[in-house]
Design an enzyme around this catalytic site. Structure first.
Site, mmCIF file in Angstrom:
data_model
loop_
_atom_site.group_PDB
_atom_site.id
_atom_site.type_symbol
_atom_site.label_atom_id
_atom_site.label_comp_id
_atom_site.label_asym_id
_atom_site.label_seq_id
_atom_site.Cartn_x
_atom_site.Cartn_y
_atom_site.Cartn_z
ATOM 1 N N LYS A 152 2.604 -13.704 -35.425
ATOM 2 C CA LYS A 152 2.096 -12.544 -34.688
ATOM 3 C C LYS A 152 3.241 -11.611 -34.307
ATOM 4 O O LYS A 152 4.090 -11.971 -33.488
ATOM 5 C CB LYS A 152 1.368 -12.980 -33.405
ATOM 6 C CG LYS A 152 0.590 -11.802 -32.805
ATOM 7 C CD LYS A 152 0.341 -11.943 -31.337
ATOM 8 C CE LYS A 152 1.362 -11.253 -30.472
ATOM 9 N NZ LYS A 152 1.448 -9.795 -30.629
ATOM 10 N N GLY A 205 10.533 -13.819 -26.255
ATOM 11 C CA GLY A 205 10.041 -12.731 -25.412
ATOM 12 C C GLY A 205 10.414 -12.978 -23.974
ATOM 13 O O GLY A 205 11.460 -13.579 -23.692
ATOM 14 N N SER A 206 9.545 -12.547 -23.077
ATOM 15 C CA SER A 206 9.890 -12.632 -21.656
ATOM 16 C C SER A 206 9.801 -14.077 -21.160
ATOM 17 O O SER A 206 9.000 -14.874 -21.660
ATOM 18 C CB SER A 206 8.952 -11.744 -20.840
ATOM 19 O OG SER A 206 7.622 -12.184 -21.017
ATOM 20 N N THR A 207 10.594 -14.378 -20.154
ATOM 21 C CA THR A 207 10.584 -15.721 -19.575
ATOM 22 C C THR A 207 9.209 -16.024 -18.983
ATOM 23 O O THR A 207 8.705 -17.147 -19.103
ATOM 24 C CB THR A 207 11.690 -15.824 -18.504
ATOM 25 O OG1 THR A 207 12.944 -15.590 -19.165
ATOM 26 C CG2 THR A 207 11.737 -17.192 -17.855
ATOM 27 N N GLY A 210 6.876 -16.899 -21.779
ATOM 28 C CA GLY A 210 7.370 -18.166 -22.345
ATOM 29 C C GLY A 210 6.953 -19.357 -21.502
ATOM 30 O O GLY A 210 6.530 -20.391 -22.031
ATOM 31 N N GLU A 227 12.789 -18.706 -26.963
ATOM 32 C CA GLU A 227 13.971 -17.849 -26.803
ATOM 33 C C GLU A 227 13.571 -16.783 -25.795
ATOM 34 O O GLU A 227 12.750 -15.917 -26.110
ATOM 35 C CB GLU A 227 14.368 -17.184 -28.127
ATOM 36 C CG GLU A 227 14.770 -18.127 -29.239
ATOM 37 C CD GLU A 227 16.107 -18.818 -29.015
ATOM 38 O OE1 GLU A 227 16.769 -18.529 -27.985
ATOM 39 O OE2 GLU A 227 16.453 -19.667 -29.843
ATOM 40 N N CYS A 261 18.304 -9.630 -25.892
ATOM 41 C CA CYS A 261 18.390 -10.735 -24.915
ATOM 42 C C CYS A 261 19.831 -11.196 -24.742
ATOM 43 O O CYS A 261 20.158 -11.811 -23.738
ATOM 44 C CB CYS A 261 17.492 -11.885 -25.342
ATOM 45 S SG CYS A 261 17.615 -12.305 -27.066
ATOM 46 N N GLU A 353 16.813 -8.885 -15.650
ATOM 47 C CA GLU A 353 17.042 -8.399 -17.011
ATOM 48 C C GLU A 353 16.451 -6.996 -17.124
ATOM 49 O O GLU A 353 15.236 -6.825 -17.092
ATOM 50 C CB GLU A 353 16.373 -9.330 -18.035
ATOM 51 C CG GLU A 353 16.639 -8.908 -19.464
ATOM 52 C CD GLU A 353 16.051 -9.872 -20.477
ATOM 53 O OE1 GLU A 353 14.883 -10.288 -20.328
ATOM 54 O OE2 GLU A 353 16.761 -10.209 -21.446
HETATM 55 P P1 TAP Z 1 6.342 -10.320 -23.848
HETATM 56 O O1 TAP Z 1 5.140 -9.869 -23.081
HETATM 57 O O2 TAP Z 1 6.903 -11.635 -23.519
HETATM 58 O O3 TAP Z 1 5.940 -10.231 -25.396
HETATM 59 C C1 TAP Z 1 6.546 -10.934 -26.437
HETATM 60 C C2 TAP Z 1 5.507 -11.358 -27.464
HETATM 61 O O4 TAP Z 1 4.586 -12.273 -26.858
HETATM 62 C C3 TAP Z 1 4.649 -10.205 -27.993
HETATM 63 O O5 TAP Z 1 4.324 -10.457 -29.341
HETATM 64 C C4 TAP Z 1 3.417 -10.296 -27.101
HETATM 65 O O6 TAP Z 1 2.297 -9.698 -27.661
HETATM 66 C C5 TAP Z 1 3.254 -11.783 -26.988
HETATM 67 N N1 TAP Z 1 2.455 -12.207 -25.846
HETATM 68 C C6 TAP Z 1 2.259 -11.550 -24.675
HETATM 69 N N2 TAP Z 1 1.447 -12.255 -23.852
HETATM 70 C C7 TAP Z 1 1.135 -13.394 -24.520
HETATM 71 C C8 TAP Z 1 0.331 -14.529 -24.214
HETATM 72 N N3 TAP Z 1 -0.287 -14.646 -23.028
HETATM 73 N N4 TAP Z 1 0.212 -15.507 -25.122
HETATM 74 C C9 TAP Z 1 0.843 -15.427 -26.297
HETATM 75 N N5 TAP Z 1 1.611 -14.371 -26.663
HETATM 76 C C10 TAP Z 1 1.763 -13.366 -25.783
HETATM 77 O O7 TAP Z 1 7.486 -9.287 -23.706
HETATM 78 P P2 TAP Z 1 7.337 -7.688 -23.554
HETATM 79 O O8 TAP Z 1 6.204 -7.313 -22.653
HETATM 80 O O9 TAP Z 1 7.316 -7.161 -24.899
HETATM 81 O O10 TAP Z 1 8.685 -7.340 -22.805
HETATM 82 C C11 TAP Z 1 8.779 -7.550 -21.380
HETATM 83 C C12 TAP Z 1 10.182 -7.990 -21.020
HETATM 84 O O11 TAP Z 1 10.478 -9.235 -21.653
HETATM 85 C C13 TAP Z 1 11.294 -7.053 -21.512
HETATM 86 O O12 TAP Z 1 11.476 -5.974 -20.680
HETATM 87 C C14 TAP Z 1 12.455 -8.002 -21.543
HETATM 88 O O13 TAP Z 1 12.990 -8.170 -20.269
HETATM 89 C C15 TAP Z 1 11.824 -9.293 -21.999
HETATM 90 N N6 TAP Z 1 11.939 -9.486 -23.476
HETATM 91 C C16 TAP Z 1 12.832 -10.379 -23.908
HETATM 92 C C17 TAP Z 1 12.974 -10.575 -25.276
HETATM 93 C C18 TAP Z 1 13.929 -11.582 -25.758
HETATM 94 S S1 TAP Z 1 14.569 -11.466 -27.223
HETATM 95 N N7 TAP Z 1 14.264 -12.609 -25.044
HETATM 96 C C19 TAP Z 1 12.244 -9.846 -26.196
HETATM 97 C C20 TAP Z 1 11.304 -8.932 -25.718
HETATM 98 C C21 TAP Z 1 11.172 -8.766 -24.348
HETATM 99 P P3 TAP Z 1 1.959 -8.118 -27.406
HETATM 100 O O14 TAP Z 1 2.340 -7.492 -28.645
HETATM 101 O O15 TAP Z 1 0.507 -8.051 -27.161
HETATM 102 O O16 TAP Z 1 2.744 -7.678 -26.211
#
Ligand code: TAP
Length: 451
Positions: A152, A205-207, A210, A227, A261, A353
């Site tokens: 996904k 993605g986000s902690t 995760g 991660e 990250c 972050e």
């Molecule tokens: P997340 O909400 O964690 O999204 C990451 C991935 O997980 C996306 O594909 C998202 O889908 C999916 N996801 C969201 N909710 C989920 C659930 N309940 N069950 C399964 N999968 C789910 O991150 P974000 O909103 O994009 O970013 C928010 C913050 O997270 C950023 O500002 C940053 O601080 C942090 N972040 C960290 C990383 C790394 S590399 N560590 C990467 C991205 C963001 P959708 O496409 O629907 O959102």
């Protein structure tokens, strides 16, 4: 349908249909049916197919890079590296199928052998910040170990993943072995957590999300690799080559507009060189080229979305701004590189972050103080330290609680070395020689040789 927007202009690129629950279930069922065939492809043939996939990615490198420039606002230099990274990871793990050997362990009355069995269907959930590499770090070793994959992409950045799914078929991978399922995290991603046929989830993605995936996965004792976020420290000691350290600092935190990250978003400078170092850093930050990302000279592009830009801006309001770089005016989600002076370790921009081009700076007294401040965070992903003292480099490297650290450099990622976080930055390691095993379970078999 989800809008896919060019973050450098704010213009709609295309609309991508999101999968619903029934389509997700159907794709997982197809992946499960494809599993038996894929795990039984002879190791040499699986290796050849992965190498062929690498070649096809290489033949489409510019096309993939161009898609990422437009969809994610990555600089073209970064985007080419990212497509090349998918190719390299494919080539690296293409060496794995013939080498995935177990052990023969001495026992009485027979022989004992172990096998690294593939798990079944693996679900990969990818964020928007590095759509290609993070996808590849999951799907490539999973496939090499004999699993089938459902992936996904983030809703904001699905285009390169969709293209990689097409290129897999072009390379000759059997249908349904690697499927890309665009859609919402709360629908497609969440179904990976609850569907019993998905035996492992790789999430980046986000902690916060995760943790919810880890909690959900416990219900079926589902394997997870996580991660998550980071708040990594860049520690500059007074004895370091300050010219090199100052020149390298902007890219360590502003690369990919800080949406990384591994970004070294906390700068710790020894107090005896604090003022001098900041005066050296200022011109380096002002020279950092924030430009339209398709141009070859761009070092940084826009942020991913209007909403994310508002979040990043909220960290700068009321903070002490030391100096900033420049960014284009006008349309698109631009934000200049920004250096903030932390008043204390309680400052929000020091603790959280930001995931944007924002660097927080604090002085430290001595080695122990630097280690204490670097470790004063729930994260532990990456980091750097600058010193000419070899003993100190080793002492501090061992004492800082992070999964990847670099001395007199800011590199974090090589596809042949392990990558992942300590503490709340994650669980498990991607890349490197051992990642493959996390996509397998060990089976122990005893064969009685008594007559
Ligand atoms: P997340 O909400 O964690 O999204 C990451 C991935 O997980 C996306 O594909 C998202 O889908 C999916 N996801 C969201 N909710 C989920 C659930 N309940 N069950 C399964 N999968 C789910 O991150 P974000 O909103 O994009 O970013 C928010 C913050 O997270 C950023 O500002 C940053 O601080 C942090 N972040 C960290 C990383 C790394 S590399 N560590 C990467 C991205 C963001 P959708 O496409 O629907 O959102």
């Amino acid at each position: 349908m989800a809008d896919v927007i060019d973050p450098s202009t704010g213009v709609l690129l295309t609309r991508v249909p999101g999968m619903g629950l029934a389509e997700t279930d159907a794709a997982i069922d197809r992946a499960q049916r494809a599993f038996d065939g894929w795990r039984n492809v002879a190791p040499g043939d699986r290796a050849r197919l992965l190498r062929r996939f690498a070649t096809v990615v290489d033949e489409h490198l510019d096309e993939l890079a161009d898609l990422e420039v437009r969809n994610a606002g990555h600089t073209v230099g970064n985007a080419r590296w990212e497509a090349g990274n998918v190719r390299d990871v494919l080539n690296y793990y293409a060496g794995a199928p013939e080498r995935l050997s177990g052990r023969q362990i001495p026992v009485a009355g027979g022989i004992d052998v172990t096998f690294h069995e593939p798990l079944g269907v693996v679900g990969i959930i990818v964020p928007w910040n590095f759509p290609m590499p993070i996808a590849g770090w999951g799907f490539v070793p999973a496939l090499a170990a004999g699993n089938t994959v459902v992936l996904k992409p983030a809703e904001l950045t699905p285009l390169t993943a969709i293209r990689l799914g097409e290129l897999a078929l072009e390379a000759g991978l059997p249908p349904d072995v690697f499927q890309v399922l665009p859609g919402k995290g709360s629908v497609v991603g969440q179904r990976f957590v609850t569907h019993p046929a998905v035996r492992k989830i790789c999430f980046t993605g986000s902690t916060e999300v995760g943790k919810s995936i880890m909690a959900g996965a416990s219900d079926q004792v589902k394997r997870v690799t996580l991660e998550l976020g980071g708040k990594s420290a860049n520690i500059v000691f007074a004895d370091a080559d300050l010219d090199k350290a100052a020149a390298a600092t902007p890219a360590s935190v502003f690369d990919n507009a800080g949406q990384d990250c591994c970004a070294r978003s906390r700068l710790l400078v020894q107090e005896s060189v604090y003022d001098k170092f900041l005066s050296m850093l200022e011109p380096a930050v002002q020279a950092f080229r924030v430009e339209e990302p398709s141009g070859d000279t761009a070092e940084m592009g826009p942020l991913i979305s209007a909403g994310h830009r508002a979040t990043v801006a909220s960290y700068v309001e009321d903070a002490d701004v030391a100096f900033t770089g420049t960014a284009p005016d006008g349309d698109g989600w631009w934000f200049p590189p920004t250096v903030l002076l932390a008043r204390s370790t309680g400052d929000r921009h020091w603790r959280e972050e930001v995931f944007g081009p924002v660097l927080s700076v604090l002085p430290f007294r001595d080695e122990q103080d630097a280690i204490r401040l670097a470790n004063d965070t729930s994260y532990g992903l990456s980091g750097s330290l600058w010193t000419r003292d070899l003993g100190r480099a080793l002492r501090v490297s061992r004492a800082v609680e992070t999964g990847a650290l670099s001395v007199n450099s800011h590199s974090s990622v090589r596809y042949w070395t392990p990558f992942g976080g300590m503490k709340q930055s994650g669980l498990g390691r991607e890349l490197g020689p051992d990642a493959l095993l996390s996509f397998t379970d060990v089976k122990n078999v005893f064969i009685n040789t008594d007559s």
